[in-house]
Motif scaffolding. Sequence first.
Motif, PDB file in Angstrom:
ATOM      1  N   GLN A  64       0.880  -1.247  -0.057  1.00 36.36           N
ATOM      2  CA  GLN A  64      -0.266   0.073  -0.055  1.00 36.36           C
ATOM      3  C   GLN A  64       1.043   1.381  -0.036  1.00 36.36           C
ATOM      4  OE1 GLN A  64      -3.544   0.640   0.202  1.00 36.36           O
ATOM      5  NE2 GLN A  64      -3.165  -1.255  -0.919  1.00 36.36           N
ATOM      6  N   SER A  65       2.065   1.202   0.577  1.00 39.88           N
ATOM      7  CA  SER A  65       2.764   2.138   0.746  1.00 39.88           C
ATOM      8  C   SER A  65       4.088   1.885  -0.106  1.00 39.88           C
ATOM      9  CB  SER A  65       2.961   2.732   1.960  1.00 39.88           C
ATOM     10  OG  SER A  65       3.611   1.699   2.911  1.00 39.88           O
ATOM     11  N   GLY A  66       4.786   3.073  -0.362  1.00 37.93           N
ATOM     12  CA  GLY A  66       5.954   2.654  -1.121  1.00 37.93           C
ATOM     13  C   GLY A  66       5.917   2.685  -2.504  1.00 37.93           C
ATOM     14  N   PRO A  67       7.168   2.529  -3.186  1.00 38.48           N
ATOM     15  CA  PRO A  67       6.965   2.913  -4.616  1.00 38.48           C
ATOM     16  C   PRO A  67       6.038   2.007  -5.413  1.00 38.48           C
ATOM     17  CG  PRO A  67       9.068   1.624  -4.013  1.00 38.48           C
ATOM     18  CD  PRO A  67       8.219   2.110  -2.775  1.00 38.48           C
ATOM     19  N   LYS A  68       5.744   2.318  -6.398  1.00 37.57           N
ATOM     20  CA  LYS A  68       4.709   1.604  -7.532  1.00 37.57           C
ATOM     21  C   LYS A  68       5.487   1.242  -8.823  1.00 37.57           C
ATOM     22  CE  LYS A  68       1.279   1.259  -4.740  1.00 37.57           C
ATOM     23  NZ  LYS A  68       0.790   2.216  -3.924  1.00 37.57           N
ATOM     24  N   ALA A 101      -0.717  -7.744 -10.158  1.00 35.91           N
ATOM     25  CA  ALA A 101      -0.043  -9.231 -10.152  1.00 35.91           C
ATOM     26  C   ALA A 101      -0.017  -9.614 -11.721  1.00 35.91           C
ATOM     27  CB  ALA A 101      -0.765  -9.809  -9.179  1.00 35.91           C
ATOM     28  N   VAL A 102       1.323 -10.349 -11.747  1.00 35.38           N
ATOM     29  CA  VAL A 102       1.349 -10.865 -13.078  1.00 35.38           C
ATOM     30  C   VAL A 102       1.921 -12.109 -12.902  1.00 35.38           C
ATOM     31  CG1 VAL A 102       2.919 -10.893 -15.057  1.00 35.38           C
ATOM     32  CG2 VAL A 102       1.755  -8.798 -14.326  1.00 35.38           C
ATOM     33  N   GLY A 120       4.567  -2.727 -15.732  1.00 39.09           N
ATOM     34  CA  GLY A 120       4.699  -2.883 -14.272  1.00 39.09           C
ATOM     35  C   GLY A 120       3.832  -3.651 -13.597  1.00 39.09           C
ATOM     36  N   ALA A 121       4.438  -4.522 -12.701  1.00 35.89           N
ATOM     37  CA  ALA A 121       3.857  -5.182 -11.538  1.00 35.89           C
ATOM     38  C   ALA A 121       4.624  -5.427 -10.368  1.00 35.89           C
ATOM     39  CB  ALA A 121       3.537  -6.737 -12.439  1.00 35.89           C
ATOM     40  N   GLU A 122       3.782  -5.145  -9.423  1.00 32.30           N
ATOM     41  CA  GLU A 122       3.921  -5.107  -8.044  1.00 32.30           C
ATOM     42  C   GLU A 122       4.513  -6.438  -7.407  1.00 32.30           C
ATOM     43  OE1 GLU A 122       1.595  -3.091  -8.921  1.00 32.30           O
ATOM     44  OE2 GLU A 122       2.888  -1.070  -8.947  1.00 32.30           O
ATOM     45  N   ILE A 123       3.687  -7.370  -7.914  1.00 32.55           N
ATOM     46  CA  ILE A 123       3.756  -8.862  -7.480  1.00 32.55           C
ATOM     47  C   ILE A 123       4.053  -9.670  -8.703  1.00 32.55           C
ATOM     48  CG2 ILE A 123       2.336 -10.461  -6.394  1.00 32.55           C
ATOM     49  CD1 ILE A 123       0.502  -8.261  -5.200  1.00 32.55           C
TER      50      ILE A 123
END
Length: 421
Positions: A64-68, A101-102, A120-123
């Motif tokens: 939730q927080s931090g870089p995307k 998510a990917v 761009g995928a955070e997960i």
Amino acid sequence: MDFTSFSFAPAINAGITACGFQAPTPIQQQTLPPALAGHDVMGLAQTGTGKTAAFVLPILQRLQSGPKGRTRALVLAPTRELAEQITVSCRELGQKTGLRAVSVYGGVNKNTQLTQLRRGAEIIVACPGRLLDHLRDGAIKLDGVEVMVMDEADQMCDMGFLPDIRKILRHLPVKRQNMMFSATMPPDIRRLAGEFLDNPQEVKIAADRPSATVSQTLFPVEARQKTALLLTLLTEKPVRSALVFTRTKHGAKKLARRLNAAGHQATDLQGNMSQNKRRAALDGFRDGTFTILVATDIAARGLDVAKVSHVINYDMPNTAEAYTHRIGRTGRALCDGAAFSLVLQEDQSLVRTIERGLGTTIERRQLESLVSDELDNVPAPSRGRRPAARPTARPTARPTTRSAASRRPAGPAQVRRGGRG
Ligand code: ADP
Ligand code: MG
């Protein structure tokens, strides 16, 4: 206890509600607090107990927080279907978070996957082989990963993924949170936990025994009678949805064909199939197009298929733990389920181990008359080498029940072998 006690971000609470989760399951209750506090976690619980959300929710909360737009969480899973399933869970639970998510796995086009990743995928949810491929190509960077999850760790070990996993972990920052989930805790997994986890909080949901809603029955049988017995069992009572386990990929394919030839809606799920076929098989089983899914352990482990009415061990698994795991696929959510096992003479010592673990004997049944040999030798429907013999069970092939637990002095029902015998 409900989910409000974890102080999730509103966007995550919205996802939980959208998924229809009202209260955390026991494994979630116990792993969420340490996981949310950033500790390493080792979670042990049977299939179907909600382990996915136990690691997805803390990941979503952290991100939730931090870089995307950069990869900050990595989930490793043993099979493509499982990776896909976890990705779907991330998307559903995270639907209001804007996090992406990917899945990364083999059998599909590498470039399509890369295009998705570049957006761009955070997960990332990955199977080890393909992920390592991308890492070698320099196409994926994992140096921003803050949390790593190994799901179905016992199966990853069984499948020989350990060397790949070690290589992957070298691409991750040393300082990170690690979580490992497994249905069983054989010595290999304990060692693995020692290697990958730092002072983990260990959570074990005691359920080394199958749910009380699953009735278990053993059918002593000879190898060549197995198919006939299975066909009889499948017609004895209507089977809503059956998961049938075979030992080999080839065996799964062959058996699914035989069942179709006998008029059942069956499909196989095994590692020799293309990814599209695997997906179609699983989707078809989930939506009821197929009532029977014939699968190998490897293909079926960890998959969440609601409402399996029967688990049938056409071939017994190798270990008592795997037996428990398999039959945990039915009788979920307090639905009644039945687990049938076709046991050979050579499976006897395994059966004793299973029964010792259960602390009880499992009911044994024998089908009195079986049209065995003819049936097992019916040629495959495509092009038989023999003149067609009809794969129909004799109307007289009626099962009789004999309970090992019952005190009735019933004489042993005989299994008669027809055909060549
Ligand atoms: P496991 O990984 O332990 O086999 P899953 O994570 O696949 O189990 O979850 C099994 C099923 O239970 C899934 O359909 C999932 O949506 C559902 N589930 C998970 N957590 C909850 C919950 N707290 N309340 C209701 N259903 C849940
Ligand atoms: Mg799982």
